[in-house]
Scaffold this active site. Structure first.
Site, PDB file in Angstrom:
ATOM      1  CG  ASN A   1      -1.900   1.110   1.265  1.00 46.05           C
ATOM      2  OD1 ASN A   1      -1.621   2.184   0.750  1.00 46.05           O
ATOM      3  ND2 ASN A   1      -3.040   0.880   1.891  1.00 46.05           N
TER       4      ASN A   1
ATOM      5  CE  LYS B   1      -1.585  -0.344   5.577  1.00 43.12           C
ATOM      6  NZ  LYS B   1      -1.356  -1.757   5.974  1.00 43.12           N
TER       7      LYS B   1
ATOM      8  CG  ASP C   1      -3.254  -5.907   9.615  1.00 40.95           C
ATOM      9  OD1 ASP C   1      -3.104  -6.151   8.404  1.00 40.95           O
ATOM     10  OD2 ASP C   1      -4.328  -6.107  10.217  1.00 40.95           O
ATOM     11  CB  SER C   2      -4.008  -0.002   9.860  1.00 43.87           C
ATOM     12  OG  SER C   2      -3.624  -0.008   8.498  1.00 43.87           O
TER      13      SER C   2
ATOM     14  CG  HIS D   1      -4.666   4.741  12.307  1.00 48.58           C
ATOM     15  ND1 HIS D   1      -4.820   5.888  11.561  1.00 48.58           N
ATOM     16  CD2 HIS D   1      -4.721   3.717  11.396  1.00 48.58           C
ATOM     17  CE1 HIS D   1      -4.978   5.583  10.285  1.00 48.58           C
ATOM     18  NE2 HIS D   1      -4.921   4.264  10.168  1.00 48.58           N
ATOM     19  NE  ARG D   2      -0.372   3.553   8.267  1.00 47.84           N
ATOM     20  CZ  ARG D   2      -1.647   3.729   7.894  1.00 47.84           C
ATOM     21  NH1 ARG D   2      -2.113   4.926   7.557  1.00 47.84           N
ATOM     22  NH2 ARG D   2      -2.469   2.696   7.843  1.00 47.84           N
TER      23      ARG D   2
END
Ligand code: ITT
Length: 198
Positions: free
Chosen positions: A10, A13, A70-71, A182-183
């Protein structure tokens, strides 16, 4: 500059992680390491799937530090869905637009009015030579819309307004998302460990 192999396909990301880490690390994803193979994401938690990606990826690049993310999105009124299935919510071959259509449809079906509360969650795993070195997590709380607003970001960003803001991640500048996502939070918790290995 130390090198970090980011075990993701991705590119969005990668762009975010590279921007968050800045000049501290050279972040290379699977486009730069086409020989890296990742095992199937068969886990039923973010952590299990992040471990699968980091551990399997690191076996393909001996000696190198490998990071995996992983999200996904958890929506309270949907019992936490799409959760670990966020990338495949509308089906195995679904793209991000399909997944947003599916989410909007599920929210509209719910016999509850807005706000639809939820969060993005990210689990980051650092591994080397098949061994897990560190695991961190990060979340950002917010609410979901039933109409997309904004063309920035990726995935479900155009449907998500983080708490404390009035615009979606599809409208907010990337710099803002990269400070509170979150990342960003999972990576902030990983920074000390990364620094000790640089
Ligand atoms: P890799 O497994 O190759 O890293 P992926 O996109 O399949 O890429 P995941 O299995 O972790 O990654 O699924 C994450 C999905 O959750 C992603 O495809 C989006 O739909 C959603 N997601 C995660 N972070 C997001 C973010 O910051 N903004 C919007 N959607 C996000």
């Amino acid at each position: 500059m130390p090198q970090l192999v980011f075990a993701t396909s991705n590119a969005h990301k990668t762009e975010e992680v590279a921007a968050i880490l800045g000049d501290d690390w050279r972040v290379e994803d699977l486009r730069a390491h086409p020989g890296v193979t990742l095992d199937e994401e068969t886990g039923d938690t973010f952590e299990a799937n992040a471990i699968i990606k980091a551990v399997s990826g690191s076996r393909s690049v001996p000696g190198l530090l490998v990071l995996a993310d992983d999200s996904g999105l958890e929506v309270d009124v949907l019992g936490g869905a799409p959760g670990v299935r966020s990338a495949r919510y509308a089906g195995e071959n679904a793209n991000a637009a399909d997944n947003r259509v599916k989410l909007k449809g599920e929210l509209i079906k719910v016999a509850q009015t807005e706000p639809f509360t939820g969060r993005f969650h990210c689990c980051m795993v650092l591994a080397r030579d098949g061994e897990v070195l560190h695991v961190t997590n990060g979340s950002v709380e917010g609410r979901l819309l039933t109409e997309e607003v904004g063309a920035g970001g990726f995935g479900y960003d155009a449907l998500f307004i983080p708490d404390g803001f009035t615009e979606t991640f599809g409208v907010l500048p990337a710099e803002t998302k990269n400070q509170l996502s979150h990342r960003a939070r999972a990576l902030a918790a990983m920074k000390e460990q990364l620094a000790s290995l640089a």
